[in-house]
Design an enzyme around this catalytic site. Structure first.
Site, mmCIF file in Angstrom:
data_model
loop_
_atom_site.group_PDB
_atom_site.id
_atom_site.type_symbol
_atom_site.label_atom_id
_atom_site.label_comp_id
_atom_site.label_asym_id
_atom_site.label_seq_id
_atom_site.Cartn_x
_atom_site.Cartn_y
_atom_site.Cartn_z
ATOM 1 N N THR A 38 0.837 -1.202 0.000
ATOM 2 C CA THR A 38 0.000 0.000 0.000
ATOM 3 C C THR A 38 0.872 1.253 0.000
ATOM 4 O O THR A 38 0.618 2.214 -0.736
ATOM 5 C CB THR A 38 -0.928 0.009 1.234
ATOM 6 O OG1 THR A 38 -1.776 -1.146 1.177
ATOM 7 C CG2 THR A 38 -1.776 1.254 1.286
ATOM 8 N N GLN A 76 -5.900 -2.230 -2.690
ATOM 9 C CA GLN A 76 -5.297 -0.997 -2.203
ATOM 10 C C GLN A 76 -4.465 -0.338 -3.299
ATOM 11 O O GLN A 76 -3.574 -0.968 -3.883
ATOM 12 C CB GLN A 76 -4.410 -1.282 -0.998
ATOM 13 C CG GLN A 76 -5.158 -1.924 0.180
ATOM 14 C CD GLN A 76 -5.043 -3.423 0.199
ATOM 15 O OE1 GLN A 76 -5.153 -4.087 -0.840
ATOM 16 N NE2 GLN A 76 -4.819 -3.998 1.381
ATOM 17 N N GLN A 86 -10.020 1.994 -3.467
ATOM 18 C CA GLN A 86 -9.617 1.611 -2.110
ATOM 19 C C GLN A 86 -8.309 2.299 -1.744
ATOM 20 O O GLN A 86 -7.342 2.271 -2.512
ATOM 21 C CB GLN A 86 -9.451 0.093 -2.005
ATOM 22 C CG GLN A 86 -9.109 -0.372 -0.588
ATOM 23 C CD GLN A 86 -9.126 -1.883 -0.441
ATOM 24 O OE1 GLN A 86 -9.555 -2.605 -1.337
ATOM 25 N NE2 GLN A 86 -8.681 -2.378 0.697
ATOM 26 N N ASP A 87 -8.291 2.940 -0.553
ATOM 27 C CA ASP A 87 -7.079 3.584 -0.019
ATOM 28 C C ASP A 87 -6.592 4.746 -0.887
ATOM 29 O O ASP A 87 -5.388 4.897 -1.132
ATOM 30 C CB ASP A 87 -5.958 2.560 0.151
ATOM 31 C CG ASP A 87 -6.228 1.574 1.280
ATOM 32 O OD1 ASP A 87 -7.315 1.643 1.874
ATOM 33 O OD2 ASP A 87 -5.362 0.737 1.552
ATOM 34 N N ASP A 143 -12.055 2.528 2.845
ATOM 35 C CA ASP A 143 -10.973 3.109 3.664
ATOM 36 C C ASP A 143 -10.230 4.204 2.897
ATOM 37 O O ASP A 143 -9.004 4.308 2.992
ATOM 38 C CB ASP A 143 -9.976 2.018 4.078
ATOM 39 C CG ASP A 143 -10.624 0.873 4.827
ATOM 40 O OD1 ASP A 143 -11.737 1.042 5.342
ATOM 41 O OD2 ASP A 143 -10.012 -0.218 4.873
ATOM 42 N N ARG A 197 -14.192 2.887 10.082
ATOM 43 C CA ARG A 197 -14.002 1.656 10.850
ATOM 44 C C ARG A 197 -12.608 1.693 11.460
ATOM 45 O O ARG A 197 -11.693 2.374 10.942
ATOM 46 C CB ARG A 197 -14.190 0.417 9.988
ATOM 47 C CG ARG A 197 -13.220 0.276 8.819
ATOM 48 C CD ARG A 197 -13.439 -1.057 8.111
ATOM 49 N NE ARG A 197 -12.517 -1.228 6.984
ATOM 50 C CZ ARG A 197 -12.261 -2.416 6.417
ATOM 51 N NH1 ARG A 197 -12.847 -3.503 6.884
ATOM 52 N NH2 ARG A 197 -11.433 -2.504 5.392
ATOM 53 N N TRP A 199 -9.098 0.864 12.042
ATOM 54 C CA TRP A 199 -7.959 0.147 11.478
ATOM 55 C C TRP A 199 -6.997 -0.285 12.588
ATOM 56 O O TRP A 199 -6.372 -1.340 12.503
ATOM 57 C CB TRP A 199 -7.246 1.055 10.468
ATOM 58 C CG TRP A 199 -6.081 0.422 9.771
ATOM 59 C CD1 TRP A 199 -5.871 -0.896 9.532
ATOM 60 C CD2 TRP A 199 -4.954 1.109 9.222
ATOM 61 N NE1 TRP A 199 -4.684 -1.088 8.863
ATOM 62 C CE2 TRP A 199 -4.104 0.133 8.656
ATOM 63 C CE3 TRP A 199 -4.593 2.449 9.144
ATOM 64 C CZ2 TRP A 199 -2.906 0.464 8.028
ATOM 65 C CZ3 TRP A 199 -3.398 2.788 8.510
ATOM 66 C CH2 TRP A 199 -2.569 1.789 7.964
#
Length: 559
Positions: free
Chosen positions: A322, A352, A374-375, A396, A464, A466
């Protein structure tokens, strides 16, 4: 305070009296120990309302009753403290203990760096090489942050307690990032010699000690005190491009065709510490850009987020971590960006895939866009703020462990893969003494047109956890109907961190702003008082005396 006066109990005499008097100091120490442990466990909530110095003062008096073992017993990781500090002189006061703790953390970090070099020639696969590259850089940056802290604390003009807490938080986040990358690519055993040598625990001890020594700072209304008058004007100047030291243009009309080439040249030719401005003309720049921590005070200005685009397509699915998937990564202090889109086109099927990764302390992103799935936006570490930006993603997509404020931003949730849920934030605070968190203020959460057409088929959540002490708030923000009534999502169907996180909402509005059906976790709060909410504003995130020394943006200093 626990005490016993024999004259108040005339019937208690002789041996019984002696035994009671003997038990008093033992009971007192036991109670103090329990209170300190409770303070650490409740650290998140209490940090907001009671100065943590009151707890640390209880645990660490100016005149300790015993030697190094006593000092170490007041830290979160006493055994590591005793092992690595046992041979040192007994500190005379808390500031002496802090310096010693950071120096020991530095010694172990240098030892970890030796392991990094030893592993260089043992990389047998692309994944091991990718993780080794990340960890080598992250360990070096940890040493850089610890060294800055040690030097800064010796000359108080250059470093406040808040600065020290920020840099120590970053040092710890670097190690967590190295560890996460090794898990992502299934090479955690390969990298274990780097991350299992007690550096994390020693930095955590340093954070706890420094946390009790934080004072209060003042900031100028509207902007943080580290943004100079010239930079205030610079950020909003319509003629910023005309002040550029270097010009980048795809058509060859500038000094360079590549943004990275311009940055590298600016580093090579730099004289002094003045700000360097690079103007990036309109165009789509397909580059993966890195700005290292030796390139400070850099401004990147584009022709507007619709016209100047920096794009890449790296992802975890294609063999990157990531961390290394980022289209644009910046570490240098004081980075400013205006009028640029940062994009990752890997798509939702590749997991990610970061558009921007920032660990730039005291950084500003103004009128920029961040596009991915994502990310998307990795606010990795340090103090950052975002003003009037557009952020697109699915899972996220605002994540990391910076102290960061978003003001007047538009957060667009995109259509994910079938069966996926959207999650806007995943804040990564892993230690109760890290002064980090995400604050989203006066912004808007909305669905893109593509998602809006099928919005009932997908669930969307505000965040959420992490990490164990995840911390996120939404203040006076419009929440569109796409947000699920529960508001927040459990981590992988578990109760992980639900008691230790801090999630809060204050005076949000819009179709999904009602908190009646929100989750009932211990760590979730409907913030009702302005004094509590103000702890998350720009002014107090910077000057809050031990909480979040975060960033500010133009015009809005408070609620």
């Amino acid at each position: 305070m626990l005490s016993f006066n024999p004259t108040q109990f005339p019937c208690i005499k002789g041996k019984i009296l002696q035994e009671i008097q003997t038990l008093i100091p033992i009971l007192k120490k036991e109670i103090e120990s329990k209170l300190t442990l409770m303070a650490m466990k409740l650290g998140l909530f209490l940090f907001f309302f009671i100065p943590f110095s009151s707890f640390l003062t209880l645990a660490q008096p100016d005149k300790p009753p015993s030697g190094m073992n006593y000092w170490c017993s007041t830290t979160p990781h006493p055994e590591q403290c005793k092992i690595f500090m046992g041979g040192h002189h007994v500190p005379k006061h808390r500031t002496d203990f802090r310096t010693m703790a950071i120096q020991v953390a530095m010694e172990r970090s240098l030892h970890a760096q030796i392991h990094v070099e030893d592993l260089r020639n043992h990389c047998r696969s692309k994944h091991e090489k990718a993780v080794w590259t990340d960890c080598s850089k992250l360990i070096s940056n940890t040493i850089f942050q610890l060294n800055n802290t040690i030097k800064g604390l010796k000359t108080t003009k250059n470093c406040t307690g808040i600065d020290a807490q920020t840099w120590l938080s970053t040092a710890l986040t670097n190690l967590d990032t190295c560890r996460v990358g090794s898990v992502e690519l299934n090479v955690s055993r390969f990298i274990s010699p780097i991350v299992s040598n007690n550096v994390s625990e020693l930095i955590s001890n340093s954070l706890a000690i420094n946390g009790g020594l934080l004072g209060k700072q003042k900031t100028k209304a509207g902007f943080p005190n580290w943004v100079s008058d010239r930079e205030r004007k610079l950020l909003q100047s319509p003629s910023l491009a005309s002040q550029a030291n270097y010009v980048v243009a795809k058509d060859g009309s500038g000094h360079f065709r590549s943004i990275q080439a311009a940055i590298n040249y600016a580093v090579l030719k730099r004289r002094g510490n003045g700000r360097i401005i690079i103007y990036v003309k309109k165009g789509v720049y397909r580059e993966n850009i890195e700005i290292s921590n030796n390139m400070n005070q850099l401004t990147l200005v584009g022709d507007g987020l619709r016209y100047t685009v920096i794009t890449g397509n790296r992802s975890v699915a294609t063999g990157f971590t990531t961390y290394s998937s980022a289209t644009f990564g910046v570490d240098g202090v004081g980075f400013l960006a205006r009028g640029i889109t940062f994009r990752n086109t890997a798509g939702p099927q590749n997991g990610q895939a970061v558009a921007l990764r920032s660990a730039s302390d005291l950084s500003v992103f103004y009128a920029c866009a961040f596009e991915g799935y994502q990310d998307t936006l990795f606010v990795l570490a340090q103090r950052q703020f975002f003003k009037a930006c557009y952020i697109y993603g699915t899972i996220d997509f605002i994540f990391g462990n910076a102290a960061v404020v978003f003001q007047n931003c538009i957060i667009y949730v995109r259509k994910p893969l079938w069966g996926q849920a959207n999650v806007i934030t995943a804040q990564g605070r892993a230690d109760p003494f890290q002064n980090t968190g995400i604050s989203i203020q006066n912004s808007r959460v909305m669905a893109t047109p593509e998602l809006n057409r099928v919005v009932s088929s997908y669930k969307t959540y505000l965040g959420r956890p992490w990490q164990q002490y995840s911390r996120t708030v939404f203040l006076k923000t419009y929440l569109g109907s796409l947000v699920n009534p529960a508001g927040w999502l459990a981590w992988q169907n578990s109760n992980f961190a639900q008691d230790t996180l801090y999630y809060g909402e204050y005076l949000n509005f819009g179709p999904a702003s009602s908190t009646r059906a929100r989750i009932n976790w211990k760590g979730y709060h409907v913030i009702r008082s302005s004094s509590t909410a103000s702890l998350f504003t720009v002014t107090n995130l910077i000057a809050g005396g031990g909480w979040l020394p975060a960033t500010g943006v133009p015009f809005t200093a408070g609620l």
